[in-house]
Structures are given as structure tokens and as C-alpha cells.
Design an enzyme around this catalytic site. Structure first.
Site, short mmCIF file in Angstrom:
data_model
loop_
_atom_site.label_atom_id
_atom_site.label_comp_id
_atom_site.label_asym_id
_atom_site.label_seq_id
_atom_site.Cartn_x
_atom_site.Cartn_y
_atom_site.Cartn_z
N PHE A 221 4.83 -1.00 -2.53
CA PHE A 221 5.73 -0.12 -3.17
C PHE A 221 6.97 -0.34 -2.52
O PHE A 221 7.55 0.70 -1.93
CB PHE A 221 5.25 1.26 -2.79
CG PHE A 221 3.78 1.67 -2.84
CD1 PHE A 221 3.54 2.13 -4.46
CD2 PHE A 221 2.64 1.31 -2.10
CE1 PHE A 221 2.23 2.50 -4.63
CE2 PHE A 221 1.43 1.53 -2.56
CZ PHE A 221 1.07 2.05 -3.66
N ASP A 243 6.51 -3.82 -6.61
CA ASP A 243 6.88 -2.53 -7.10
C ASP A 243 6.50 -2.46 -8.67
O ASP A 243 6.67 -3.45 -9.21
CB ASP A 243 8.38 -2.31 -6.94
CG ASP A 243 8.55 -0.75 -6.87
OD1 ASP A 243 8.69 -0.10 -6.00
OD2 ASP A 243 8.47 -0.05 -8.06
N ASN A 269 1.45 -3.06 -10.65
CA ASN A 269 0.82 -1.84 -9.97
C ASN A 269 0.22 -2.16 -8.79
O ASN A 269 -0.85 -3.39 -8.67
CB ASN A 269 -0.24 -1.18 -11.19
CG ASN A 269 -0.87 -0.08 -10.57
OD1 ASN A 269 -0.92 0.00 -9.36
ND2 ASN A 269 -1.07 0.60 -11.47
N ASP A 287 4.11 1.87 1.37
CA ASP A 287 5.05 3.25 1.29
C ASP A 287 4.96 3.70 -0.20
O ASP A 287 6.03 3.64 -0.77
CB ASP A 287 6.57 2.57 1.70
CG ASP A 287 7.47 3.78 1.88
OD1 ASP A 287 7.02 5.02 2.03
OD2 ASP A 287 8.65 3.56 1.80
N CYS A 327 4.67 10.29 2.08
CA CYS A 327 5.87 11.44 2.22
C CYS A 327 5.27 12.68 1.43
O CYS A 327 6.44 13.36 0.89
CB CYS A 327 7.19 10.51 1.38
SG CYS A 327 6.64 10.10 -0.14
#
Ligand code: SAH
Length: 386
Positions: A221, A243, A269, A287, A327
């Protein structure tokens, strides 16, 4: 002034600034969407001034305990205070989040600085209606070359607003270079491009990269490659960034060139990449975007998190590092850590906690508003099987 009477035991009596639909006892004086209203408790005592939007679940957001209008002088005062707290936190001035919504007493306003250029978001109806006053204040406080209004956040939908991107001041800047802790990034603020950086992670890149010398690194990511670039610059033997976005992978390539480092950039993916990988790594970074925006989908989100952790642990060499982030504010530090422990148990691996990570200080956390503390992360080292 029109306003709301807030029910007893509402979150605003516990230090929060929001009033949900279910916490309203009575509305008085017929406020209009976007109005400034006064809040009162059930004994008619004033609680302060808020912005109002009955279309949103969060009907009122208090921005002061006093009586206050949203005029230019008010915005300038809040901007000056935000500047001070960033200065005392030692934040890099030319690349940072200057204003962050509730945390800076400006609910719905997000302002990022990229050198001489500002990127503004107005995510609440009341702030959106006052975008011209805000612009005046921004011009006075920061004297920017340009202000891009980047209002394509899905949060606007929750406030009943459309998505839009436009210049509020100046010309669209051509792609330009910024630097943070020795890493160069190409920033493209033009319309339609995925702009900017994840400013909340800027400090973490070097915190992770310091372990990476001589290692084989996988940055999952990666977006524009912040972690991967930092590791490559710190002497990693090999770096792969993954990514799903083509634009992001292209940016990794451009940034690698800019920093004169070699990075393998893969558009894929991460779930598939980890499942199909035949290679193992010494440092894996995870992340991902927030897998959940609400409590209801938290369980599914945790399953997704666990899956990538299990797969990453299987691809990690002995003594290797796993650096992982969430997050989503719903996945609290405790919930997130407990999921990682479950994944380690299932994978029959033992982890040593090396470092705790959190959002950068230009995204201030107000503990009574838990939503402001959203980013948490850990770096672990895999202990040899014993
Ligand atoms: N580490 C980055 C920020 C990551 S943001 C930084 O510091 O800049 C999350 C990224 O995950 C986005 O770039 C998004 O394109 C990507 N993404 C989302 N779902 C993905 C998936 N299933 N596989 C790979 N990448 C994904």
C-alpha cells in the site's frame, strides 16, 4: 440566535464538540442549514457556539464555549494559534498540515501546505458557505502563490454536498519538488490527479528506514512510495513497492528517479500479491487505507487486517521486521494490537515490539474527541522460532 437544547448525558458534557441527532432535546428559533447556532443544556445554561447542519448525522459542531461569529478575525486567530502549536512541536514549516478541523477549532477545515502552495478542503456545510472569508484569511495569514480547493472527499456527501476541485486563488501549479527528511517527492496538485502526500506519515518513514540497511524491503500500500524511498535511501539491498493505483505506481517510479534510487514498483492488489508471492522479505510495511468508516463494518475490517498480517508474517524472514499501520479510528490501538497477536498465534510466530507509531504532530490529538486520534502503528521484529 437560534439553537439547540442538548439532552443530558450527551457526549458534549464529556468533552466532545459534536451533537448527534439523537442527542437533541429541542431545536429553537428555526436555524437554517449552515447557520451559526447557540447550544444550551437542559437547564438553559449556554454551552457555546456551533455550526449547524440537520442533513448530517452530526447536527452541530461546537467551535467555541463562548459567543462567536465566523468572521475573518476569528479565522485569523485560529490560524495563528495553529501556527504556534506547530512551531513549538518542531514541525517542518513548508510541508505540513496547517489546519486540521476539530483539532484546531475549525470543524471541517483542512489545510495543507506544499511549499508556496496551499490545498484547502471545506468538509462541513457552514465552512463551505464561508469559503470566501476563509480565503481572505488564508491570503493574509500565509501569502500563498496558489490555493487549490480540493473538495473531493467522501465526507462532503455526509453533509449533503457535492464533490468539486477548483482553484480558489492563483494558477494550477506545474508538478514541483518538495523534500522531507532527505526524501524528495514530486507533488502534482493539478485537477484529477491524486494529489499530495500522506503528511501524517512523514516522520514514520525514517523511523522505519533506520532498520532497513542491507535488507530486502516490501512496501505494501505504498502510494507514492514514502516508506520504500526512505529505505532505499537508507541503504536497503532491494525495495519493492506495491499499490493498486496506477497513478501511485507511476509516482513511485518518478520519485525513485528523483532520489536516484532503484525501486521495483508493482501495480497489484496487495491481498493477491502477498498470496502469490514466492519471495520472502526482511522488512514488510503494511499501510492500508481505512478498511472501515464505521463501527458496523469493524468486524469485517479486522478480518481483512488479519488476512494481510497472516500472509505478511508467512513471507517474513527470521529476524525480519513488520511495520504495520491502521488509520481507522474505530480500530483502536488495543483492537489493532490484539488482531496482530491473533495473527501471530495463528502463524505460530513470536514478535518483539520495537516501536510504537502515531500520526505526526501537525494532526493534533484531542483525547476527549477520540476521532482525532486515528493513526496507530507498530514496528515488530520476528524472533527466531524457538
Ligand atoms: N504508505 C502510503 C500511504 C498509503 S494510503 C504513504 O505513506 O504515502 C493507502 C494506499 O493503498 C493508497 O495508495 C491506495 O491506492 C492503496 N490501496 C488501497 N487498496 C489496495 C489494495 N487492495 N491493494 C493495493 N493497494 C491498495
Amino acid at each position: 440566535m437560534a439553537g439547540l437544547i442538548v439532552r443530558p448525558r450527551a457526549r458534549i458534557f464529556h468533552g466532545h464538540e459534536w451533537v448527534y441527532q439523537s442527542e437533541i432535546q429541542k431545536t429553537f428559533g428555526n436555524p437554517e442549514p449552515g447557520d451559526i447556532i447557540s447550544l444550551k443544556d437542559f437547564r438553559d445554561r449556554p454551552l457555546g457556539t456551533a455550526i449547524y447542519n440537520p442533513e448530517s448525522q452530526i447536527v452541530a459542531r461546537r467551535f467555541t464555549r463562548r459567543k462567536q461569529d465566523l468572521d475573518k478575525a476569528f479565522f485569523l486567530r485560529r490560524m495563528e494559534h495553529a501556527r504556534k502549536i506547530r512551531e513549538t512541536s518542531g514541525i517542518q514549516k513548508n510541508l505540513c498540515r496547517l489546519l486540521w478541523s476539530e483539532s484546531d477549532g475549525l470543524p471541517g477545515i483542512i489545510l495543507d501546505r506544499y511549499g508556496d502552495h496551499l490545498v484547502l478542503q471545506t468538509l462541513t456545510l457552514a465552512m463551505d458557505q464561508r469559503v470566501e472569508i476563509i480565503k481572505e484569511a488564508l491570503l493574509e495569514a500565509y501569502e500563498p502563490q496558489s490555493i487549490t480547493l480540493r473538495n473531493d472527499s467522501p465526507m462532503r456527501k455526509a453533509e449533503g454536498m457535492e464533490s468539486e476541485i477548483k482553484m480558489l486563488h492563483g494558477e494550477v501549479p506545474a508538478p514541483f519538488e518538495v523534500e522531507s527528511a532527505g526524501i524528495k517527492f514530486l507533488v502534482d496538485l493539478s485537477e484529477g490527479q491524486k494529489t499530495g502526500l500522506y503528511l501524517d506519515q512523514l516522520d514514520t518513514y525514517s523511523a522505519v528506514a533506520k532498520h532497513s540497511e542491507g535488507l530486502k524491503v516490501l512496501d505494501c500500500f505504498s502510494n507514492q512510495g514514502g516508506f520504500g524511498l526512505a529505505c532505499a535511501l537508507a541503504g536497503a539491498a532491494e525495495v519493492t513497492c506495491v499499490d493498486i493505483s496506477e497513478g501511485a505506481i507511476q509516482a513511485v517510479g518518478e520519485n525513485a528517479k528523483l532520489n536516484a534510487v532503484k525501486i521495483k514498483a508493482v501495480c497489484a492488489n496487495v491481498f493477491d500479491f502477498l498470496r502469490e508471492s514466492e519471495e520472502t522479505y526482511d522488512l514488510i510495511i503494511l499501510d492500508p487505507p481505512s478498511f472501515t468508516k464505521n463501527k458496523k463494518t469493524l468486524k469485517d475490517a479486522m478480518r481483512g487486517y488479519k488476512e494481510i498480517h497472516l500472509r505478511a508474517l508467512k513471507l517474513l524472514n527470521n529476524d525480519g521486521y513488520l511495520s504495520t499501520y491502521s488509520c481507522s479510528h474505530h480500530a483502536t490501538r488495543e483492537i489493532f494490537l490484539s488482531m496482530i497477536c491473533d495473527a501471530a498465534v495463528d502463524a505460530k510466530k513470536t514478535l518483539r515490539l520495537v516501536e510504537n507509531h502515531a500520526q505526526k504532530l501537525d494532526h493534533p490529538v484531542l483525547p476527549t474527541i477520540p476521532e482525532t486520534g486515528y493513526l496507530k502503528g507498530f514496528t515488530f521484529q520476528l524472533l527466531p522460532n524457538r
